[in-house]
Design a protein around this motif. Sequence first.
Motif, PDB file in Angstrom:
ATOM      1  N   CYS A 132       0.943  -1.184   0.027  1.00  0.00           N
ATOM      2  CA  CYS A 132      -0.098  -0.086  -0.082  1.00  0.00           C
ATOM      3  C   CYS A 132       0.979   1.273   0.058  1.00  0.00           C
ATOM      4  O   CYS A 132       1.818   1.489   0.693  1.00  0.00           O
ATOM      5  N   LEU A 133       0.560   2.158  -0.846  1.00  0.00           N
ATOM      6  CA  LEU A 133       1.032   3.565  -0.867  1.00  0.00           C
ATOM      7  C   LEU A 133      -0.041   4.511  -0.072  1.00  0.00           C
ATOM      8  O   LEU A 133      -1.018   4.563  -0.511  1.00  0.00           O
ATOM      9  N   VAL A 134       0.327   4.920   1.033  1.00  0.00           N
ATOM     10  CA  VAL A 134      -0.396   5.754   1.767  1.00  0.00           C
ATOM     11  C   VAL A 134      -0.007   6.944   1.612  1.00  0.00           C
ATOM     12  O   VAL A 134       1.247   7.388   1.843  1.00  0.00           O
ATOM     13  N   VAL A 135      -0.747   8.105   0.760  1.00  0.00           N
ATOM     14  CA  VAL A 135      -0.426   9.384   0.775  1.00  0.00           C
ATOM     15  C   VAL A 135      -1.527  10.532   1.106  1.00  0.00           C
ATOM     16  O   VAL A 135      -2.470  10.434   0.546  1.00  0.00           O
ATOM     17  N   SER A 136      -1.199  11.018   2.195  1.00  0.00           N
ATOM     18  CA  SER A 136      -2.347  11.757   2.787  1.00  0.00           C
ATOM     19  C   SER A 136      -1.688  13.215   3.212  1.00  0.00           C
ATOM     20  O   SER A 136      -0.643  13.427   3.020  1.00  0.00           O
ATOM     21  N   ASN A 139       1.071  12.373   6.046  1.00  0.00           N
ATOM     22  CA  ASN A 139       2.004  11.119   6.141  1.00  0.00           C
ATOM     23  C   ASN A 139       2.045  10.632   4.752  1.00  0.00           C
ATOM     24  O   ASN A 139       1.091  10.949   3.718  1.00  0.00           O
ATOM     25  N   THR A 140       3.342   9.998   4.227  1.00  0.00           N
ATOM     26  CA  THR A 140       3.475   9.548   3.233  1.00  0.00           C
ATOM     27  C   THR A 140       4.292   8.103   3.271  1.00  0.00           C
ATOM     28  O   THR A 140       5.392   8.507   3.917  1.00  0.00           O
ATOM     29  N   LEU A 141       3.701   7.139   3.139  1.00  0.00           N
ATOM     30  CA  LEU A 141       4.549   5.815   3.500  1.00  0.00           C
ATOM     31  C   LEU A 141       4.211   4.664   2.712  1.00  0.00           C
ATOM     32  O   LEU A 141       3.034   4.735   1.904  1.00  0.00           O
ATOM     33  N   LEU A 142       5.213   3.864   2.465  1.00  0.00           N
ATOM     34  CA  LEU A 142       4.914   2.618   1.490  1.00  0.00           C
ATOM     35  C   LEU A 142       4.694   1.454   2.831  1.00  0.00           C
ATOM     36  O   LEU A 142       5.886   1.284   3.741  1.00  0.00           O
TER      37      LEU A 142
END
Length: 339
Positions: A132-136, A139-142
């Motif tokens: 999952c690529l979380v882009v908010s 936060n930005t994380l893989l």
Amino acid sequence: MKILAIESSCDETAAAVVEDGRDILSNVVSTQIEKHKIFGGVVPEIASRLHTENISAVVEKALGDANCTLADVDGIAVTYAPGLIGALLVGVNYAKGLALASGKPLIPVHHLRSHIAANYITHKDLKPPFMCLVVSGGNTLLCKVNDYTDFEVIGRTRDDAAGEAMDKAARTLGLPYPGGVNLDKISKNGDNTKYKFPKPRVDGCPLDFSFSGLKTSVINLVHNANQKGDELNPADVGASFINGVVNCLADNTIKAMDMHNEKTLVLAGGVSANSVLRGRMEKLAKEKGWDLYLPDLSLCGDNGAMVGAQGYFEFLKGTVAQMDLNGKATADIEKDYKN
Ligand code: KG4
């Protein structure tokens, strides 16, 4: 199983009733955008006060729209972290009051876990494991989602989040809050090759991100042009900047998928609404043979339904909080709510 879910981590007061983690029975979002717009961003104290004013009506409407009363739900899920602490505390305390009065279990939900869970509502067949690529906004994380409540972060931003960089670029170009959405809109017909932005790398950590250099670079570009009296086309600046951000997100995602031998990619968080990012990921998925899951546009931003979805899986795993549940401004997605 029906979960009543409450979300108040930033500038949306939201509540929903969700069945079995997948089906929305109601989803009410009261946005504060108009109130924060004049300040160019979210003012934390105003956010908390507006949550306090609106939360009862939002929760009542969510129950009413779902044709339920509190007696009909099996648990009360609430976002406890991360977010603006004053804002979070409004939702947490309201949920505690409801849980105490009704005797229903109180289920703490991590905000980023819930952004990922928006995909379980959109795609009824989606099940972990996946990448999952979380882009908010914050936060930005893989991360590898090994199971519904088991997360392993393999890449994260060292400074700003992608959303924060989008918002700052938009503000510098004089666009109204919420910046990212407006930047996306005005950039649709821009030339994305007009300006070159740096592509930062984090030494020794190929999956980590850094967006602060990109942010500074767009601010400098606009300020220098203003000082010289040069005219910039905001659509070209926006399109080039978004392209720069999306290049970073795409590059690290490709590396992560290859390094971890993954074939299923899921996007989550507010920035996953970005049209260029969605288009790029769709193209990549076709080229690489990945299964790609994008959240429905209506569920990319903060909402209660995603909290209800994740809350269901947290409850199945046995995560129930007591009356000492507190809000937290920061919290690791990998860890239990107590840690
Ligand atoms: O996930 P989210 O709703 O809030 C947090 O949990 O942080 O994300 C909000 C972020 C903001 O930075 C907003 O500008 C960005 O998502 N965003 C977008 C778009 N829609 C929302 N950024 C780029 N393009 C969009 N279409």
